[in-house]
Design a protein around this motif. Structure first.
Motif, mmCIF file in Angstrom:
data_model
loop_
_atom_site.group_PDB
_atom_site.id
_atom_site.type_symbol
_atom_site.label_atom_id
_atom_site.label_comp_id
_atom_site.label_asym_id
_atom_site.label_seq_id
_atom_site.Cartn_x
_atom_site.Cartn_y
_atom_site.Cartn_z
ATOM 1 N N LEU B 310 0.822 -1.218 0.000
ATOM 2 C CA LEU B 310 0.000 0.000 0.000
ATOM 3 C C LEU B 310 0.854 1.265 0.000
ATOM 4 N N VAL B 311 1.972 1.224 0.721
ATOM 5 C CA VAL B 311 2.878 2.388 0.733
ATOM 6 C C VAL B 311 3.389 2.656 -0.684
ATOM 7 N N MET B 312 3.894 1.618 -1.316
ATOM 8 C CA MET B 312 4.475 1.791 -2.654
ATOM 9 C C MET B 312 3.393 2.201 -3.660
ATOM 10 N N LYS B 313 2.203 1.609 -3.527
ATOM 11 C CA LYS B 313 1.087 1.925 -4.426
ATOM 12 C C LYS B 313 0.712 3.414 -4.311
ATOM 13 N N THR B 314 0.707 3.924 -3.087
ATOM 14 C CA THR B 314 0.357 5.342 -2.885
ATOM 15 C C THR B 314 1.363 6.248 -3.590
ATOM 16 N N ILE B 315 2.637 5.904 -3.452
ATOM 17 C CA ILE B 315 3.673 6.719 -4.102
ATOM 18 C C ILE B 315 3.511 6.668 -5.623
ATOM 19 N N TYR B 316 3.367 5.468 -6.155
ATOM 20 C CA TYR B 316 3.256 5.338 -7.616
ATOM 21 C C TYR B 316 1.958 5.964 -8.140
ATOM 22 N N ASP B 317 0.827 5.649 -7.494
ATOM 23 C CA ASP B 317 -0.470 6.154 -7.987
ATOM 24 C C ASP B 317 -0.527 7.673 -7.985
ATOM 25 N N SER B 318 0.198 8.294 -7.048
ATOM 26 C CA SER B 318 0.119 9.755 -6.931
ATOM 27 C C SER B 318 1.237 10.452 -7.711
ATOM 28 N N ASN B 319 2.012 9.682 -8.464
ATOM 29 C CA ASN B 319 3.193 10.248 -9.137
ATOM 30 C C ASN B 319 4.143 10.895 -8.137
ATOM 31 N N GLY B 320 4.259 10.275 -6.977
ATOM 32 C CA GLY B 320 5.106 10.795 -5.916
ATOM 33 C C GLY B 320 6.540 10.322 -6.040
ATOM 34 N N THR B 321 7.265 10.442 -4.939
ATOM 35 C CA THR B 321 8.654 9.992 -4.932
ATOM 36 C C THR B 321 9.053 9.632 -3.496
ATOM 37 N N ALA B 322 10.309 9.252 -3.310
ATOM 38 C CA ALA B 322 10.797 8.845 -1.991
ATOM 39 C C ALA B 322 12.210 9.381 -1.810
ATOM 40 N N VAL B 323 12.503 9.905 -0.614
ATOM 41 C CA VAL B 323 13.764 10.615 -0.369
ATOM 42 C C VAL B 323 14.396 10.142 0.940
ATOM 43 N N SER B 324 15.717 9.910 0.917
ATOM 44 C CA SER B 324 16.494 9.552 2.121
ATOM 45 C C SER B 324 17.162 10.781 2.720
ATOM 46 N N ILE B 325 17.154 10.873 4.057
ATOM 47 C CA ILE B 325 17.790 12.000 4.740
ATOM 48 C C ILE B 325 18.677 11.460 5.865
ATOM 49 N N SER B 326 19.884 12.017 6.004
ATOM 50 C CA SER B 326 20.796 11.559 7.058
ATOM 51 C C SER B 326 20.541 12.301 8.372
ATOM 52 N N ASP B 327 21.045 11.756 9.490
ATOM 53 C CA ASP B 327 20.915 12.433 10.777
ATOM 54 C C ASP B 327 21.569 13.817 10.757
ATOM 55 N N LYS B 328 22.697 13.918 10.063
ATOM 56 C CA LYS B 328 23.386 15.205 9.977
ATOM 57 C C LYS B 328 22.495 16.245 9.294
ATOM 58 N N GLU B 329 21.833 15.814 8.240
ATOM 59 C CA GLU B 329 20.913 16.725 7.546
ATOM 60 C C GLU B 329 19.734 17.091 8.449
ATOM 61 N N ILE B 330 19.236 16.116 9.214
ATOM 62 C CA ILE B 330 18.111 16.371 10.131
ATOM 63 C C ILE B 330 18.473 17.484 11.114
ATOM 64 N N ILE B 331 19.677 17.412 11.672
ATOM 65 C CA ILE B 331 20.086 18.426 12.654
ATOM 66 C C ILE B 331 20.194 19.809 12.004
ATOM 67 N N ALA B 332 20.721 19.845 10.796
ATOM 68 C CA ALA B 332 20.781 21.129 10.070
ATOM 69 C C ALA B 332 19.368 21.660 9.826
ATOM 70 N N GLY B 333 18.474 20.780 9.463
ATOM 71 C CA GLY B 333 17.091 21.175 9.177
ATOM 72 C C GLY B 333 16.371 21.687 10.416
ATOM 73 N N LEU B 334 16.562 20.992 11.543
ATOM 74 C CA LEU B 334 15.970 21.420 12.820
ATOM 75 C C LEU B 334 16.377 22.847 13.145
ATOM 76 N N ASN B 335 17.667 23.116 13.000
ATOM 77 C CA ASN B 335 18.190 24.442 13.337
ATOM 78 C C ASN B 335 17.667 25.519 12.397
ATOM 79 N N GLU B 336 17.708 25.241 11.119
ATOM 80 C CA GLU B 336 17.236 26.237 10.149
ATOM 81 C C GLU B 336 15.757 26.550 10.385
ATOM 82 N N PHE B 337 14.965 25.512 10.565
ATOM 83 C CA PHE B 337 13.522 25.688 10.719
ATOM 84 C C PHE B 337 13.198 26.484 11.980
ATOM 85 N N ALA B 338 13.859 26.124 13.083
ATOM 86 C CA ALA B 338 13.590 26.796 14.360
ATOM 87 C C ALA B 338 13.965 28.272 14.291
#
Lengths: 388, 388
Positions: B310-338
């Protein structure tokens, strides 16, 4: 769209009036808080609310922000009023509700007052803001200042749980830890302030109370404009207690309610309970609580509220009362509430619950009354206090 | 008052139909999740919503609970959709919103799914419930079970931040810590379950998705029934991703929207990204991620979602995509957003933000599109992960 009805500010003690177009703090004649006044007209009716977003800005006619783009919105307000069905049954109370403020931005009711103060500061062109805080007000200031592009200087007791510090720092605020209570933090802040920082200490700035009062508007709206018999409120600086009472009086002026049956109850920790001491003596001022004990309910550790006269007046005018709760009672309350209602209260909220129980046993609260308890914030920020 | 339109359950893979009057788990023929079906009629119109409380139960016709007094309400749902005005400007995005789930009971989106599952379990007479959890689902289960009077058995990886354990314990749940991932916790739970505990593991129980789908109803309502071009969602078990997509399809069936332009994006941590691996291969199933790395985004560490198809079907049916993010990127994102928006995201939410940035740079997201980011929970519960 319609505008704010904001007219001017007035010292509730001496009556001195201040212009809404200047940056104001407190009354320069007698060192008392200033309250916002509004020119009420019939264009604001209950029906106007139907299609407005469910956040604190839905009552904008009765709020001091004059331009919509100065409202800083992080999702504050319109928190749930939860029916405590299990406790109603266990304690034979006909209507018992929790106004749960934990879902606000930065996890507490402080988002309302600080959100309003920062929005108004932005409207008036302020560039730097400072605050002494027991924790949550600092978190909120850091957040709203980040979005507003205003520099925040935050002073907190070093006993404040680490999560609050983390919160402020990640938002880009300057955090200074101070030995002692919030009063010591305030003294250090005043020392460091070269006069360019705008001080938003509780009630030394006029608009935090205007944000806090939206809790009163919401409680009224969520109870279909029939006010509760009793509201129990954890009281540190007391802005919320005063603010809810101000809201009810404004609702009467608006003609949305006919009478105000509500008795307002202030709850404090037994290690620092200046409000209770004054209430026992029947006096209208508060003497600083000497050498206040540390507590797991950080928000209640305020040795002397700046708005002492207004806090006491609210209790007396509403035929309310004041109750002290110990840390041991708070822990018992937290556990009972969580296991019965599935809600993990902040320590301040658990103190409120225990105050309800004391007042019920004394028959100060009757079975057939409607009671609203206030939970002011998220328990998770206090986790390091609660590893029992 | 009107009733639920709930009709029955169906395996989306083999089509087998299950009665709504029995306690169901997953399809017994092919081990796939069951989805709830509704008999839609014209009695449920958008106008019906006007006077209903702003919580997830406002869509009750399209929810499986049949008696109002079985709805367990702790304040879940109708979380704010916050306009990210600063980031819109910084990234030249015409409309950028955050659906901020942190204000839900127990501080996360899990309150919706678990609230629905426990309400339905209560309706069907269940007495004990068990769950393996990365943290937030356990907190939510403990809370809703406390209010429902159901015994909760919670299994979590020992690397789960301590606040989650505290949360579950104070609500009266039985907590068991397990070495390894949520998959190991699930194995231990299955071993301990003598058959009397009802297992509400993600998608092995049919109703968590019905709670989660209310995020889709709300996003649509908050955008005045004009769906966004892109939704970016942090994906562990994937129930929310599937649920939002189910909601949009139901809204079309109800005739409340004409088309579904939304592309659904799944975000995972780079140390455990089985969805991304399958997406790269263009396949509809997911192989377990071998030896998944620990991460500060605990909720993303799911080696193999049970609802993989169902997860994969939702991505394909909606013409979506899937993205990987590292912990290092998460910390940068937390800081920028805050620092920019004044919002302290959960690590999972920060991963979503970084995914937006990657997709914007690649021009997969266009400047003139409307994008909704999901923040699934409160950062405060992760504080011990975030002392950087």
């Amino acid at each position: 769209m319609a505008n704010s009805f904001f007219k001017d500010l007035q010292c509730d003690n001496c009556g001195e009036v201040y212009s809404k177009n200047h940056i104001n703090t407190f009354c320069q004649k007698d060192n008392q808080p200033l309250l916002s006044r509004y020119t009420i007209n019939g264009s604001f009716s209950k029906n106007a609310l139907i299609n407005r977003p469910k956040n604190m800005w839905r009552y904008y006619e009765m709020l001091p922000i004059e331009k919509e783009n100065n409202r800083i919105h992080l999702g504050e307000g319109f928190t749930p009023l939860i029916n405590l069905s299990q406790l109603e049954s266990n304690y034979d109370q006909s209507h018992l509700f929790l106004k749960d403020e934990s879902g606000n931005p930065t996890g507490s009711f402080k988002a309302r007052g600080i959100g309003m103060a920062v929005s108004k500061a932005k409207e008036l062109g302020v560039k730097e803001i400072c605050i002494p805080t027991a924790g949550n007000a600092g978190s909120a200031l850091a957040a709203y200042c980040a979005k507003a592009g205003i520099k925040a200087h935050i002073y907190m007791p070093e006993a404040t749980p680490e999560t609050f510090q983390l919160d402020c720092k990640i938002m880009g605020a300057k955090v200074t830890l101070v030995k002692g209570t919030i009063a010591d933090a305030a003294a250090m802040m005043t020392h460091d302030n070269d006069g360019t920082w705008f001080d938003v200490s509780t009630l030394k700035e006029p608009f935090r109370i205007e944000g806090k009062k939206t809790m009163g508007y919401e409680i009224a709206e969520q109870l279909d404009w029939k006010l509760p018999d009793v509201i129990i409120y954890p009281t540190g600086g007391g802005t919320g207690l005063i603010g809810i009472w101000k809201a009810f009086n404004e609702l009467k002026e608006l003609g949305w309610i006919d009478n105000i049956p509500t008795r307002m109850v202030a709850v404090q920790g037994s290690g620092c309970d200046p409000v209770i001491q004054s209430f026992k003596k029947g006096i209208h001022t508060i003497s600083p609580h000497f050498n206040p004990a540390t507590t797991i309910a950080n928000g209640l550790r305020v040795p002397k509220p700046f708005g002492d006269r207004l806090v006491m007046k609210t209790i007396y005018d509403s035929n309310g009362t004041a109750v002290s709760i110990s840390d041991k009672e708070i822990i018992a309350g937290l556990n009972e509430f969580a296991k019965t209602e599935g809600l993990f209260l902040a320590p301040e909220g658990a103190a409120v619950w225990m105050a309800y129980k004391k007042l019920k046993v004394k028959n100060w609260i009757k079975n057939n009354e409607t009671v609203v308890l206030l939970n002011t914030g998220s328990a998770y920020k206090y986790a390091e206090n609660l590893r029992f």
